[in-house]
Design a protein around this motif. Structure first.
Motif: not given
Length: 336
Positions: A80, A120, A150, A152, A175-177
């Motif tokens: 990230k 991310q 992605g 976050s 994606s999402s974190q």
């Protein structure tokens, strides 16, 4: 180990994903951290999540060393970008094109790989135009330095805007974190429905609520020596929202439910987040190999509806559900 697709992509990841947030490079010596990574590999975990900010880049270095010699095609490596790194110069933070393009090269060098499977945005950058950020991510993907992108801790609206721009640029935001656990369910009302609509999965962090859901913290008692609640390097600050006697009393009521399911308290907590169909993986960390071996036993577990209801009944109103907490806890300006 069971595997799930990440978003609407063809990428499969291990539903238990190893994360080295608060341990590698800070709380745990390198030999112990490497032993934990080896334990994860032995347990069938193929997906590893880190970030450049963890221990100010040291966590990436430790993970790169620990994975050296593994067949790259067998691994999914995530990192990230956003938080300050290095000496903390004026451009050593955020999601500007400059910081993204410089950060990806630093991460790849430390991780000893030519590419990451997922890159991310560690938070939303209020000071950089979203178009600039997404264009930089698109260029990282086109250069072959990342396969997917992605985010976050973005809100549902931010995810929707980012996804639309990614689609226009011909890349996949998959994606999402977010933080997600039995105690912290703020993504359920807005982030999850939006993500389901857009073909985005959740990779959830802190499924054990920084250790609270293991039951080791007892109401009216001091935290155990050496536990996260006593760590002044960051662990104690993150866990304090749950260190309330009412919360801890309710958590103790989960023990009979875990016993009935034949699980440890930690396994129950991890299995619970994996019941959500929008969750592709639960991020787990470890300071000892035996913690890895315990956590992976949650893979493939299906909890009975009666167990899910019993969990809700036990926790009651101590569960945080307000979707506004995502925006409320996000940085309003770039940190320095």
């Amino acid at each position: 180990m069971d595997f799930r697709y990440l978003g609407n992509s063809g990428l499969k990841i291990s539903e238990i994903t190893y994360g080295n947030w608060l341990t590698h490079g800070s709380q745990v010596e390198n030999d112990a951290a490497t032993a934990c990574v080896r334990a994860a590999l032995d347990a069938g975990i193929s997906t590893f999540d880190t970030a450049d900010v963890y221990a100010n880049t040291k966590a990436e270095t430790v993970l790169g060393e620990a994975l050296k010699g593994e067949r790259r095609q067998d691994l999914e490596i995530f990192t990230k970008v956003y938080w300050p790194t290095g000496p903390g110069g004026k451009n050593d933070v955020g999601l500007s094109r400059k910081h993204i393009m410089e950060s990806i090269d630093g991460s790849l060098s430390r991780l000893q790989t030519d590419y990451v499977d997922l890159y991310q945005a560690h938070r939303y950058d209020t000071e950089t135009p979203l178009e600039e950020t997404m264009q930089a991510f698109a260029d990282v993907v086109r250069q072959g330095k990342a396969l997917y992108v992605g985010v976050s801790e973005w809100t549902a609206d931010q995810i929707r805007a980012g996804h639309a721009m990614a689609k226009d640029l011909g890349i996949q935001l998959i994606s999402s974190q977010p933080q997600y656990s039995m105690l912290w369910r703020v993504i359920e009302d807005e982030v999850v429905p939006t993500s389901e609509e857009l073909g985005i999965s959740q990779i959830v962090w802190s499924p054990i609520a920084q250790g609270v859901l293991t039951g080791k913290y007892k109401p009216g008692e001091a935290p155990p020596a050496g536990s996260r609640a006593t760590d002044e390097k960051g662990g104690a600050d993150m866990i304090k929202r749950f260190m309330d006697d009412t919360v801890l009393e309710r958590v103790q009521k989960l023990q009979p439910i875990a016993d009935e399911a034949g699980l440890s308290m930690a396994q129950l907590a991890i299995a619970w987040v994996l019941q959500n169909d929008n969750v592709a993986a639960a991020l787990v960390g470890a300071s000892r190999p035996e913690q890895v071996h315990d956590n992976v036993k949650a893979a493939g577990v299906r909890l009975e509806p009666s167990a899910m209801q019993a969990i809700d009944d036990a926790l009651g109103d101590v569960v945080e559900r307000d979707p506004g907490k995502t925006a409320e806890t996000a940085p309003q300006t770039r940190p320095v």
